[in-house]
Design a protein around this motif. Sequence first.
Motif, PDB file in Angstrom:
ATOM      1  N   ARG A   1       0.826  -1.202   0.000  1.00 58.16           N
ATOM      2  CA  ARG A   1       0.000   0.000   0.000  1.00 58.16           C
ATOM      3  C   ARG A   1       0.866   1.259   0.000  1.00 58.16           C
ATOM      4  O   ARG A   1       0.535   2.255  -0.655  1.00 58.16           O
ATOM      5  CB  ARG A   1      -0.924  -0.013   1.226  1.00 58.16           C
TER       6      ARG A   1
ATOM      7  N   GLN B   1       2.282   1.817  -3.403  1.00 57.77           N
ATOM      8  CA  GLN B   1       1.258   2.296  -4.330  1.00 57.77           C
ATOM      9  C   GLN B   1       1.065   3.808  -4.225  1.00 57.77           C
ATOM     10  O   GLN B   1       0.738   4.475  -5.216  1.00 57.77           O
ATOM     11  CB  GLN B   1      -0.063   1.572  -4.066  1.00 57.77           C
ATOM     12  N   VAL B   2       1.285   4.362  -3.032  1.00 51.55           N
ATOM     13  CA  VAL B   2       1.191   5.812  -2.852  1.00 51.55           C
ATOM     14  C   VAL B   2       2.183   6.515  -3.769  1.00 51.55           C
ATOM     15  O   VAL B   2       1.841   7.491  -4.457  1.00 51.55           O
ATOM     16  CB  VAL B   2       1.459   6.202  -1.378  1.00 51.55           C
ATOM     17  N   PHE B   3       3.408   6.007  -3.812  1.00 51.47           N
ATOM     18  CA  PHE B   3       4.429   6.615  -4.657  1.00 51.47           C
ATOM     19  C   PHE B   3       4.142   6.368  -6.140  1.00 51.47           C
ATOM     20  O   PHE B   3       4.275   7.273  -6.975  1.00 51.47           O
ATOM     21  CB  PHE B   3       5.812   6.071  -4.275  1.00 51.47           C
TER      22      PHE B   3
ATOM     23  N   SER C   1       1.308   5.879  -7.570  1.00 50.40           N
ATOM     24  CA  SER C   1       0.160   6.680  -8.001  1.00 50.40           C
ATOM     25  C   SER C   1       0.562   8.119  -8.297  1.00 50.40           C
ATOM     26  O   SER C   1      -0.115   8.824  -9.048  1.00 50.40           O
ATOM     27  CB  SER C   1      -0.934   6.665  -6.931  1.00 50.40           C
ATOM     28  N   ALA C   2       1.677   8.551  -7.701  1.00 47.60           N
ATOM     29  CA  ALA C   2       2.190   9.897  -7.948  1.00 47.60           C
ATOM     30  C   ALA C   2       3.186   9.909  -9.108  1.00 47.60           C
ATOM     31  O   ALA C   2       3.844  10.920  -9.348  1.00 47.60           O
ATOM     32  CB  ALA C   2       2.851  10.434  -6.686  1.00 47.60           C
TER      33      ALA C   2
ATOM     34  N   VAL D   1       0.560   4.784   5.693  1.00 51.06           N
ATOM     35  CA  VAL D   1       0.109   5.173   4.351  1.00 51.06           C
ATOM     36  C   VAL D   1      -0.055   6.686   4.265  1.00 51.06           C
ATOM     37  O   VAL D   1       0.372   7.326   3.295  1.00 51.06           O
ATOM     38  CB  VAL D   1      -1.206   4.455   3.983  1.00 51.06           C
ATOM     39  N   VAL D   2      -0.650   7.273   5.289  1.00 51.79           N
ATOM     40  CA  VAL D   2      -0.820   8.730   5.320  1.00 51.79           C
ATOM     41  C   VAL D   2       0.541   9.413   5.409  1.00 51.79           C
ATOM     42  O   VAL D   2       0.772  10.463   4.810  1.00 51.79           O
ATOM     43  CB  VAL D   2      -1.728   9.146   6.493  1.00 51.79           C
TER      44      VAL D   2
ATOM     45  N   ALA E   1       3.313   8.268   4.130  1.00 51.21           N
ATOM     46  CA  ALA E   1       3.906   8.195   2.787  1.00 51.21           C
ATOM     47  C   ALA E   1       3.352   9.307   1.901  1.00 51.21           C
ATOM     48  O   ALA E   1       4.094   9.934   1.126  1.00 51.21           O
ATOM     49  CB  ALA E   1       3.616   6.830   2.172  1.00 51.21           C
ATOM     50  N   GLN E   2       2.060   9.575   2.024  1.00 53.00           N
ATOM     51  CA  GLN E   2       1.460  10.663   1.253  1.00 53.00           C
ATOM     52  C   GLN E   2       2.048  12.014   1.669  1.00 53.00           C
ATOM     53  O   GLN E   2       2.338  12.866   0.820  1.00 53.00           O
ATOM     54  CB  GLN E   2      -0.060  10.650   1.459  1.00 53.00           C
ATOM     55  N   ALA E   3       2.253  12.198   2.970  1.00 56.38           N
ATOM     56  CA  ALA E   3       2.844  13.450   3.462  1.00 56.38           C
ATOM     57  C   ALA E   3       4.271  13.611   2.981  1.00 56.38           C
ATOM     58  O   ALA E   3       4.715  14.724   2.660  1.00 56.38           O
ATOM     59  CB  ALA E   3       2.793  13.486   4.989  1.00 56.38           C
TER      60      ALA E   3
ATOM     61  N   LEU F   1       5.556  12.950   0.256  1.00 54.91           N
ATOM     62  CA  LEU F   1       5.619  13.469  -1.113  1.00 54.91           C
ATOM     63  C   LEU F   1       5.779  14.985  -1.139  1.00 54.91           C
ATOM     64  O   LEU F   1       6.304  15.544  -2.104  1.00 54.91           O
ATOM     65  CB  LEU F   1       4.359  13.066  -1.886  1.00 54.91           C
TER      66      LEU F   1
END
Length: 313
Positions: free
Chosen positions: A25, A28-30, A32-33, A110-111, A113-115, A117
């Motif tokens: 998961r 996938q965050v990376f 997806s970016a 997961v959150v 990983a989004q941060a 970015l």
Amino acid sequence: MQKPFLLYNPASGQKQKQRAEMMARIAQVFRSAGIKAELCATTHAGSAIEQARAAAENGFDTLIACGGDGTANEVLNGLMSSSRRPALGVIPLGSGNLLATDLRLPRNPVVAAQALLGYNPREIRPGVITSQSFAGEETRYFIVAAGVGSDAELMYRTAVESKERWGRNAYFLEMARMTMHGDYPMFQVEWEDGGGKRTQEQASLVMAIRARHFPGLLRLVNLGSSLLQPRYRLLLFRTDKVRHFLHYFASVVSGRNWRVPQVAVVESRWLRCTPLDTSAVHIHAQADGELLGRAPSELSIAEQTFPLLMPPI
């Protein structure tokens, strides 16, 4: 960040079966970016050092430690031993996440990983600690904190199985046992303050702190330390009495930071810890929560820098 290398321990944590799913998961965050992320599992204790070094040499522009402070420490040491300096990032997956807390990352991996970015690399001078191992003198870089004395003894006594089962609370359980026994051997400390003056003291615990923000019970602690400063906030426990430790702990946990005469809080860039001549016990050392060797130990600030992914100003 175009080519990150994500290192994680597949056998760490209370929910081992969910680790692979969580890493998928995160990756996938990376992806997806539009970022091609490569996952890599560690193979044994200490393997992340060599794996991080190889990843740096192979052209990855970011090394992301997915774990606790120990994983980040190993990745840092691999990075610092490379001829290249990719950025270091962290995603909290461990029981101790002081670095992730200090970087204001969410606890949810997961959150986080989004941060990450939106984080930017900033040059940091890491700490350096030398201690004595069975193979001789060992040098280690560290990021958030290092200690010599009773806190390292706490890590020495806390079993791996206990940490896997109880997480950060395992340390509090062992701390309670040590408090009951009250065995805190003293050692010699020589340290240099911000003005270059050197002083000698006897202490049972020395902590060199770089982090500003702390997790859990310590969230109100304010020592004035910072990763961006090329110096430590040095805590010198000039006592072996349990009541003085508890008094200081209450001071910082409450956020009131009242003065405890037996504990000095100073700025420093260098210190050396040496066993007393009459001491027959081992004085242990730790860095970023990883148990190292024994005293004599020396701590300083490295001349070299590395880029750390930090929140935007």
